[in-house]
Structure formats: C-alpha cells, structure tokens
Scaffold this active site. Structure first.
Site, short mmCIF file in Angstrom:
data_model
loop_
_atom_site.label_atom_id
_atom_site.label_comp_id
_atom_site.label_asym_id
_atom_site.label_seq_id
_atom_site.Cartn_x
_atom_site.Cartn_y
_atom_site.Cartn_z
N GLU A 302 38.98 37.10 48.40
CA GLU A 302 39.44 37.64 49.67
C GLU A 302 38.53 37.32 50.86
O GLU A 302 38.30 38.17 51.74
CB GLU A 302 39.59 39.16 49.56
CG GLU A 302 38.29 39.94 49.29
CD GLU A 302 37.92 40.09 47.83
OE1 GLU A 302 37.06 40.93 47.52
OE2 GLU A 302 38.47 39.36 46.99
N HIS A 326 47.62 41.23 46.98
CA HIS A 326 46.34 41.83 46.59
C HIS A 326 45.22 41.35 47.53
O HIS A 326 44.46 42.17 48.07
CB HIS A 326 46.01 41.46 45.15
CG HIS A 326 44.73 42.06 44.65
ND1 HIS A 326 44.68 43.27 44.01
CD2 HIS A 326 43.46 41.61 44.70
CE1 HIS A 326 43.43 43.55 43.68
NE2 HIS A 326 42.66 42.56 44.08
N GLU A 327 45.14 40.03 47.73
CA GLU A 327 44.06 39.51 48.59
C GLU A 327 44.24 39.95 50.03
O GLU A 327 43.27 40.22 50.74
CB GLU A 327 44.01 37.99 48.48
CG GLU A 327 43.85 37.45 47.06
CD GLU A 327 42.71 38.07 46.27
OE1 GLU A 327 41.72 38.50 46.89
OE2 GLU A 327 42.80 38.13 45.04
N HIS A 330 42.96 43.39 50.57
CA HIS A 330 41.50 43.44 50.70
C HIS A 330 41.04 43.40 52.15
O HIS A 330 39.91 43.77 52.46
CB HIS A 330 40.87 42.28 49.94
CG HIS A 330 40.46 42.60 48.54
ND1 HIS A 330 39.61 43.64 48.24
CD2 HIS A 330 40.75 42.00 47.35
CE1 HIS A 330 39.40 43.68 46.94
NE2 HIS A 330 40.09 42.71 46.37
N GLU A 349 38.37 47.68 44.69
CA GLU A 349 39.50 47.19 43.90
C GLU A 349 40.56 48.24 43.59
O GLU A 349 41.74 47.92 43.51
CB GLU A 349 38.98 46.55 42.61
CG GLU A 349 38.12 45.33 42.83
CD GLU A 349 38.85 44.19 43.54
OE1 GLU A 349 40.10 44.24 43.65
OE2 GLU A 349 38.18 43.25 43.98
N ASP A 406 28.20 41.66 36.43
CA ASP A 406 29.48 41.21 35.88
C ASP A 406 29.93 42.08 34.72
O ASP A 406 31.13 42.21 34.45
CB ASP A 406 29.36 39.77 35.38
CG ASP A 406 29.44 38.76 36.51
OD1 ASP A 406 29.53 39.19 37.66
OD2 ASP A 406 29.41 37.55 36.22
N TYR A 414 39.87 48.26 38.87
CA TYR A 414 41.17 47.92 39.43
C TYR A 414 42.24 48.95 39.08
O TYR A 414 42.85 49.57 39.95
CB TYR A 414 41.63 46.55 38.89
CG TYR A 414 40.82 45.38 39.36
CD1 TYR A 414 41.32 44.49 40.29
CD2 TYR A 414 39.54 45.15 38.85
CE1 TYR A 414 40.58 43.39 40.71
CE2 TYR A 414 38.79 44.06 39.26
CZ TYR A 414 39.31 43.18 40.19
OH TYR A 414 38.58 42.11 40.60
#
Length: 632
Positions: A302, A326-327, A330, A349, A406, A414
């Site tokens: 994004e 979705h992007e 953002h 998210e 990560d 999400y």
C-alpha cells in the site's frame, strides 16, 4: 522459525522509543504537526529500531540517489531536517548492510564523525552520528549492498517485456534501512523530496507525486507532502507506461502488461468513490497502481499514492480485485493512521480488512462481501490451528521483542482484527460504529498510534462508561487473549451454501461434468476446491480437471489451491503446470503452501529442490528467507 509464521505477508521490522500521537488534529493533505503537538506526543516503545526519537528525530528527507543496474547498487545522499529535542550530541539512524561513506551537518555540509554499532541479524546496525545542540540538518553519503533485502533486481528475462531490467523496493516492515539510512520505525513519520537518476531508457516512480511519462534525461524528481512512516518509502525503476482510469486514478505497468491491467482495474474509480462514501475524503491526492513483474512477493503493498500490485490478480475477469479494495483501504487504515510499532500491526490490517469488505459490499452487495468473509474466516481458523489455540501469537496485541517481527504478522492481525471490529459494529449498530471510525481516522490522521491509545479512544468515544456495552464488546477477550472468544459469530454466505450443495452432489457420485457451476466467481471456485477431500483417486482428479480445467486455470487463486490437491494425490498431469507456476510466480502466499506440500514426502522434496534451484533467482528476499529455511 516455523514456515507458516512467515507465509502470509512477509514483512520485517526495527528497537528503542517511538512517537505516538495522542492529540486531536484537523488535517489537510499537506499539513504537518505543529511544534506544540509534537511536544505533547507520548512515546511507544519500538523494539525493532535503534532510533531514539524522544532525543533527536528526523522530520523531512531530501534524497538524491543514482540507480546502477550493473553493480546492483543505489548510491547517493540522504539529507534530513531534524529536531534535536534533547539538545544532545548524537542522533541514531537504522542501517542494514549499508556502506556509510561520510556524514555532514548543516546546510554548509560540515563533516562530522559517526560510528556503526554491532550487527544484529534482523535489525542491522545503529548509525550513531555526532551532532551539536543547534544541529538541524544531517546529510549521509552512502551506498547499498548488491544483496540489500529490500531491493529486487530483475534481469530482462524476469520481466514481462523481456527487453529491459527492472527494480522494485519492498520496505515493510524494517527493510527500508537496507536501501536508505533512516529512522526505521512506523512511529516516526517524515515528508520527503527525492531526485533519482536511472538509465535513460527507463522510468522511475515512487510513493510520491509521479511522472506520467518517460523523459529524455533519466533524472526524475519526486515530492511527498504528507508525512509517512519509513516502511512506505518505495521506488521502482523499469520500462513502464501509464494509463489513466479516472480523474484521480491510473495504472503503471510494463507495455506488455498495460492493456490487461487497464481492463482488470477499470473499476478503481468506483472503489475510490465507494471508500469516500464510507469513511470520508481520500487525502493523498491520487491513487495509482503499479503492476510489477511476477516476482513481487506480495499481493499488494500500500505505498501511498502508488500501490505496488502482483500480476497474479490479472485473472481477465476482474474477480480478484478485492485485493485492490484492500490496498485502497490502507489509505485510511495504515497510511493515514499507522500502527506505532509492529506489536500493534492489527490496527493497520484489521481495520483494512474490515474496510475492504465494506467497499466490496458497497460495490457488489452483501452476498459478495459475505463470501470474502467466509474465506477469510477459513484462513483464520487454519492459522489458529497451526499456531495453537493457546499461542500468544494469536492475540491481537503482540509481543515480538527479540524476534524477527515476521513471525507475528499472520492472519491473526487481518482476520481476527476484522472480526473484532465486526463484533463492535454488531454491538452498537453500523451507523454509530461508522461515526466512531470516522472520528478515529480524523483524530489520528497523519499520526501513529498504538493499541492502548486506540482502546482508550474506544472507551472514551464509543463505550462512554456503559458497563453493559463494555461487557458485550469484551476488549480483554478479543485483544489480549489467545484464540477466539467462544461467543464469536462465524461468518456465513448464502452463495457458498449453494456451492456446498453442489459439492455434496459430487461427493455422492454425481459426475463433475453434470454439476451446475455457471456464473461462479473465483471465490465460489476457491470454496469448492477447499472442500475437496484430502485424498482422491486418479479418476476423481481427472474427472474434476476435465470438467473444470483446473490445471490450466488462468486464475492464480484457483490454480494454487488445485496444486495442493495435485501434489497430495500425486496427480502428475499437473506437474508441468506446477513447475511453470513456481518458476514464474514469486507471490509468497502461493509459494509457501505449495513448497510445503511438496516437501512433505521424500519424492516431493526432491522435486521441490529441483524446481527451487531454477526458480530461486526469480524470488524476492522475503520469499527466499522462508523457503531456504523450509527446504534447507
């Protein structure tokens, strides 16, 4: 590190203290925070950055760099306007694998001393720069490493056009420090200008105001007037052209891809209108897409004003464009209001998934959005099963200290985040919840915030002392407790119910060729494939493939799901298509489960290693770091 912990998004991160805004602010597109507001900021500890922004913090970056495809390096200067808040003699930046050549102070470029600290595998090295109490500018001359993790250098054969090389960056979560010396925390926001020199036959674009056509000099200038966190610093260089979609929207892509992309994303403008209807004006001026070569490791990134997107969503039927929603979402949740640390990732998210599905509902109706909700819930329950229902990583508020961030960036942020917000919406009603979210976005616009601040805002502006409502919302159960609350509401879909009837008919012996599947979307096909039994005989696989041509599907989601069954049932008819897919597609969401399925047997592991040896040069570092460990 377990592979599943790194497969869903592939981000990274960086440790000390970081700024989190807590003051209400009226915003415009170009507004920055006042000195008074900055002084009122509270701090959030970011364990993934060496910077100490309560002492000395960057406010604006002037970047002047040259891109060299022969050496696979970027070199130049990063010049920062800084606030020396403590009037001390040091400012700290994050670096990883950078060659720091010289550092200067002030506009007159007085050379100063600097030192690099010890190296951490994930965090890199702190860069300590000697400054003076009155210092307001620091300029760093530097060069990147050829193997900088944020930079993906592609040779012509790895592009769609096969004629020119290509470069793209991926800075989230803490990889910006591998191509710019920077205070690499989401809690620190800067504006920036940039001058980028590239080969004359190529074009450069950034997460900023962009050119719409190639020039003759190879030198491009950029401006980002709105404050952004470091992970949204982005650059791409290649043979690109631009196609306008609407007054505020357009698409960049290689010439060989632009026509397909323009068709696929023709409804971008409608998405923007739908988003503004729900949560107010888009504050980044333009919303454009850059369709990258297939090696891009994510669905989308994004980057403000210019979303980077995978070509795997070019399904030729606009069936995978929820990723664009979705992007776009953002632009409010993440870019406008940002998680202050990666422990608060769900704030980015969870809100974005919720908003994405509201956009899709606005455009295509509730039954369509319900399908997305069910697929997301399936992903969430699978993640909880793999992590373990009692795992601390299934909480929304994470604790990632001492770990590669990560590891914590999974579907929990999400989908559990989205379910929590849907839970609040159902508790208070959509109208009241939308009013609250709009106020949240306006209050914290162009600022970073954390979980505690959001919850304080939730209690103050929505719950308002209502003990019955507080009990119903159950903050403790959703945010700080592992797994899902027992009373959570499982999403359902009337369109999927029809798919399930079709599946039952097949399971009971009806030939695949006689199943009624006309007008199914990719979501319905994906649901059908996910329901297929783990063990099928060759006749069943052949009948399904003959009826629906799964092995040759042009839809990447359907294809990737089918390959899992092909691997598990030794359906060698799909082997060639499987190898082609793995060699050409770099999206980690697909790569990790497919390689994991292959590696489950000795014969499959041998096949996986043979394919990986050929395919690895096409993958970004955030994919190879996972796959190297998985395949040893």
């Amino acid at each position: 590190m377990k592979p599943y912990q790194k497969y869903l998004l592939g981000l990274g991160m960086a440790g000390s203290l970081h700024l989190t805004a807590c003051t209400t602010q009226t915003t415009t597109n170009t507004e920055t925070m006042t000195t008074a507001q900055q002084a009122q900021q509270q701090v959030s500890e970011d364990v993934h950055s060496y910077a100490e922004p309560t002492k000395a913090v960057a406010r604006h970056l002037d970047l002047d760099i040259a891109v060299n495809f022969d050496s696979k390096t970027i070199s130049g200067t990063a010049s920062y306007a800084i606030d020396n808040l403590a009037k001390g003699n040091e400012i700290i930046f994050d670096t990883r694998g950078l060659q720091i050549e010289k550092v200067f102070l002030g506009d007159n470029k007085e050379e100063t001393t600097f030192r690099l600290g010890e190296t951490d595998k994930f965090l890199g090295q702190p860069l300590y720069v000697t400054i003076k109490p009155e210092t307001n500018r620091v300029t760093i001359k530097y060069k990147t490493s050829p193997d900088a993790a944020a930079l993906q250098w592609l040779n012509p054969q790895q592009t769609a056009g096969k004629k020119h090389p290509f470069l793209f960056t991926q800075s989230q979560a803490i990889l910006a420090r591998t191509w710019i010396p920077i205070q690499d925390s989401p809690g620190i926001r800067i504006t920036y200008n940039a001058k980028v020199s590239v080969p004359k036959e190529l074009m450069a674009v950034m997460s900023a105001e962009n050119p719409m056509e190639k020039n003759d000099t190879g030198v491009y200038s950029f401006q980002m007037k709105q404050q952004i966190p470091s992970y949204l610093m982005a650059l791409s260089v290649g043979d690109m052209v631009f196609s306008e979609v609407g007054p505020q929207t357009g698409i960049y892509a290689e010439p060989a891809t632009i026509e397909a992309a323009a068709y696929e994303f023709a409804e971008m403008d409608k998405m923007l209108v739908a988003a503004e209807k729900i949560y107010g004006k888009y504050r980044w001026d333009r919303y454009d897409l850059l369709v990258l070569p297939p090696s891009f490791p994510f669905g989308g990134m994004e980057n403000p004003r210019l979303t980077f997107v995978t070509p795997t969503v070019l399904a030729k039927d606009r069936s995978l464009t929820s990723l664009i929603a979705h992007e776009l979402a953002h632009s409010w949740s993440g870019n406008l209001v940002t998680n202050a640390t990666w422990n608060d990732f769900w704030l980015n998210e969870g809100f974005t998934v919720y908003f994405e599905r509201r956009i899709m509902e606005e455009l295509y109706g509730k039954p369509y959005a319900d399908m997305l909700a069910v697929l997301g819930y399936q992903d969430l329950t699978n993640t909880i099963k793999e992590l373990g229902a009692e795992s601390e990583d299934t909480r929304l508020k994470l604790d990632l200290e001492g770990r590669d961030p990560d590891e914590g960036l999974t579907d929990i942020a999400y989908e559990k985040g989205n379910l929590f917000l849907r839970h609040i919406e159902m508790a208070v009603g959509r109208e009241r919840f939308d009013e609250f979210v709009n106020k949240y976005f306006n209050t914290f616009a162009f600022q970073s915030t954390n979980t505690d601040k959001f919850l304080e805002f939730l209690r103050t502006d929505l719950i308002k002392g209502d003990t019955e409502l507080a009990e119903k919302i159950d903050i403790e159960g959703w945010v700080f407790t592992a797994g899902l609350p027992e009373d959570h509401i499982k999403p359902t879909s009337e369109r999927f119910a029809q798919v399930e009837e079709t599946y039952t008919a097949w399971k009971n012996g009806k030939p695949a060729s006689q199943l009624i599947t006309k007008d199914w979307s990719s979501h319905e096909w994906l649901h059908f494939i996910r329901m297929l039994p783990a063990n099928m005989n060759q006749q069943q696989m052949q009948d399904l493939d003959k009826a629906f041509n799964f092995t040759n599907s042009g839809n990447s989601e359907v294809l990737a799901a089918w390959f899992i069954h092909a691997i598990n049932n030794n359906y060698i008819t799909a082997d060639k298509a499987l190898e082609t897919f793995l060699t050409n597609v770099g999206r980690r969401k697909f790569l990790v489960p497919i390689y994991k399925a292959l590696a489950a047997t000795p014969e499959g592991k041998k096949k996986a290693l043979a394919i990986y040896a050929k395919a690895r040069p096409n993958y970004h570092a955030v994919s190879t770091v996972t796959l190297d460990e998985m395949l040893k």
